[in-house]
Design a protein around this motif. Structure first.
Motif, mmCIF file in Angstrom:
data_model
loop_
_atom_site.group_PDB
_atom_site.id
_atom_site.type_symbol
_atom_site.label_atom_id
_atom_site.label_comp_id
_atom_site.label_asym_id
_atom_site.label_seq_id
_atom_site.Cartn_x
_atom_site.Cartn_y
_atom_site.Cartn_z
ATOM 1 N N PRO A 1 7.666 16.135 1.537
ATOM 2 C CA PRO A 1 6.549 16.719 2.288
ATOM 3 C C PRO A 1 6.924 16.840 3.769
ATOM 4 C CG PRO A 1 5.825 14.892 0.898
ATOM 5 C CD PRO A 1 7.318 14.860 0.908
ATOM 6 N N SER A 2 6.231 17.694 4.468
ATOM 7 C CA SER A 2 6.481 17.852 5.893
ATOM 8 C C SER A 2 6.171 16.553 6.636
ATOM 9 C CB SER A 2 5.616 18.984 6.453
ATOM 10 O OG SER A 2 5.805 19.122 7.850
ATOM 11 N N ARG A 3 7.150 16.051 7.382
ATOM 12 C CA ARG A 3 6.974 14.823 8.149
ATOM 13 C C ARG A 3 7.584 14.992 9.535
ATOM 14 N NH1 ARG A 3 8.940 11.943 3.089
ATOM 15 N NH2 ARG A 3 7.051 11.180 2.061
ATOM 16 N N SER A 4 7.030 14.249 10.499
ATOM 17 C CA SER A 4 7.565 14.251 11.858
ATOM 18 C C SER A 4 7.820 12.824 12.304
ATOM 19 C CB SER A 4 6.578 14.916 12.829
ATOM 20 O OG SER A 4 6.334 16.254 12.457
ATOM 21 N N PRO A 5 8.912 12.584 13.025
ATOM 22 C CA PRO A 5 9.184 11.224 13.502
ATOM 23 C C PRO A 5 8.381 10.893 14.761
ATOM 24 C CG PRO A 5 10.947 12.693 14.164
ATOM 25 C CD PRO A 5 10.011 13.512 13.331
ATOM 26 N N PHE A 6 8.000 9.631 14.886
ATOM 27 C CA PHE A 6 7.442 9.155 16.153
ATOM 28 C C PHE A 6 8.574 9.100 17.183
ATOM 29 C CE2 PHE A 6 4.395 7.454 13.045
ATOM 30 C CZ PHE A 6 3.196 7.856 13.621
ATOM 31 N N HIS A 7 8.210 9.239 18.473
ATOM 32 C CA HIS A 7 9.270 9.329 19.483
ATOM 33 C C HIS A 7 8.816 8.748 20.820
ATOM 34 C CE1 HIS A 7 7.246 12.748 21.449
ATOM 35 N NE2 HIS A 7 6.996 13.196 20.217
ATOM 36 N N PHE A 8 9.756 8.692 21.754
ATOM 37 C CA PHE A 8 9.538 8.049 23.046
ATOM 38 C C PHE A 8 8.367 8.658 23.820
ATOM 39 C CE2 PHE A 8 10.421 7.489 27.606
ATOM 40 C CZ PHE A 8 10.542 6.103 27.672
ATOM 41 N N GLY A 9 8.187 9.965 23.682
ATOM 42 C CA GLY A 9 7.094 10.618 24.390
ATOM 43 C C GLY A 9 5.722 10.165 23.942
ATOM 44 N N GLN A 10 5.644 9.479 22.813
ATOM 45 C CA GLN A 10 4.369 8.977 22.287
ATOM 46 C C GLN A 10 4.226 7.472 22.487
ATOM 47 O OE1 GLN A 10 5.199 10.136 18.255
ATOM 48 N NE2 GLN A 10 4.304 12.173 18.471
ATOM 49 N N MET A 11 5.206 6.844 23.126
ATOM 50 C CA MET A 11 5.287 5.380 23.163
ATOM 51 C C MET A 11 4.518 4.765 24.326
ATOM 52 S SD MET A 11 8.756 3.049 23.072
ATOM 53 C CE MET A 11 9.069 2.643 24.792
#
Length: 328
Positions: A176-186
């Motif tokens: 399924p379509s997935r996106s990783p969490f990243h520094f810009g959201q931290m």
């Protein structure tokens, strides 16, 4: 026919009903590397036989076998529940948020007995045929999460398993379509539990959770296979915070050896209403172990504070995960 290289590989997993009993995988995660292998214990007879110069192959015996290895992957906005549950131990049912498509999983630290996985690895031959290696009775013995400036939230999972079954049918992978969490959201918050405030200047954070287990439970009558590992030590939580020296908050905690609550969170796009994709680690009590700030030339002072996670006597460490997953 798959591509005859790592491009054709796959990794699927599913919760087991009974330790070490195969269940066909239903969850497939993209990964960066893995090292799951069957580890054998063998004995070779060394008996003297007149004139024999080389040991007989028939006199070598397989006495025990088990699975060891690790999986490295990015932490994504869906699909992480199985691994989180296997790590933290709580049986989790996602809770719908309002009447939206957002569901909250709260993985509170608990005994991980019974939280076992079948992990199936598809390994491509150069011909493009993908071979099956199904690892049974897999338990997560540790996981480390890390994110630095400009990067994604990554994780590494240490696995202990019962055996490898190569006679199963390789499941058809779906992603399924997935996106990783990243520094810009931290964001990093410290302070009194449930009232933590944002901490400025943080460049990199890592948190490791280790689950000590008696994983050597090899008994007679088990055909050389282990029984399910049992927790046999205190959970160890450790980590580090790398930052510019913008305040003395953590430095003062290092000096006083006082505790603070740490919240490390990633808040992604809106799912619905007021509910956002979220990955949050809450450690109600950490203590700074070492590395107060030091001056090294003309550069901005950049201390790295290592810490230990402890029990505050009331609140347990937890990982909160808000996604669109309706099941772990």
């Amino acid at each position: 026919m798959a591509i005859g290289s790592g491009l054709g590989g796959q990794l699927g997993m599913v919760a087991e009903v009974t330790y070490g009993t195969f269940v066909a995988p239903t969850r497939f995660l993209e990964f960066t590397k893995e090292s799951l292998v069957l580890k054998k214990t063998t004995e070779q007879s060394a008996g003297v036989a007149a004139g024999r110069l080389l040991a007989l192959s028939s006199r070598r015996v397989l006495t025990q076998q088990e699975v060891t290895g690790s999986i490295d992957l990015e932490v994504t906005n869906t699909g992480m529940g199985l691994l989180l549950q296997a790590l933290m131990g709580t049986s989790v049912t996602p809770v719908q948020q309002g009447v939206t498509t957002a569901y909250l999983q709260t993985h509170t630290l608990a005994d991980s007995w019974g939280k076992n996985l079948t992990i199936q690895k598809g390994v491509p031959l150069t011909t493009g045929t993908v071979t099956d290696k199904s690892f049974l009775g897999c338990k997560v013995t540790s996981a480390e999460f890390s994110c630095e400036s400009g990067g994604m939230l990554t994780s590494s999972w240490e696995i202990d398993g019962k055996t490898c079954d190569e006679a199963q049918t390789l499941a058809t992978a779906s992603y399924p379509s997935r996106s990783p969490f990243h520094f810009g959201q931290m964001a990093v918050k410290t302070g009194t539990f449930a009232s933590e405030t944002a901490h400025d200047g943080v460049r990199k954070v890592s948190v490791k959770i280790e689950r000590p287990m008696a994983n050597d439970r090899f008994y007679a009558g088990q055909a050389g296979l282990k029984k399910e590992p049992i927790a046999n030590g205190l959970v160890k939580i450790s980590g580090s915070i790398e930052m510019d020296y913008v305040s003395t908050t953590l430095d003062d905690l290092h000096t006083s050896d006082a505790a603070t609550s740490l919240v490390w969170e990633f808040v992604g796009p809106l799912i619905a209403s007021t509910y956002y994709e979220t990955f949050r680690i809450t450690l109600p009590a950490i203590k700074i172990d070492e590395a107060p700030p030091q001056i090294d030339g003309f550069e901005v002072v950049k201390p790295t504070y290592s810490f230990s996670g402890l029990f505050d006597g009331t609140n347990l460490p937890a990982i909160a995960y808000i996604s669109t997953d309706t099941a772990v």
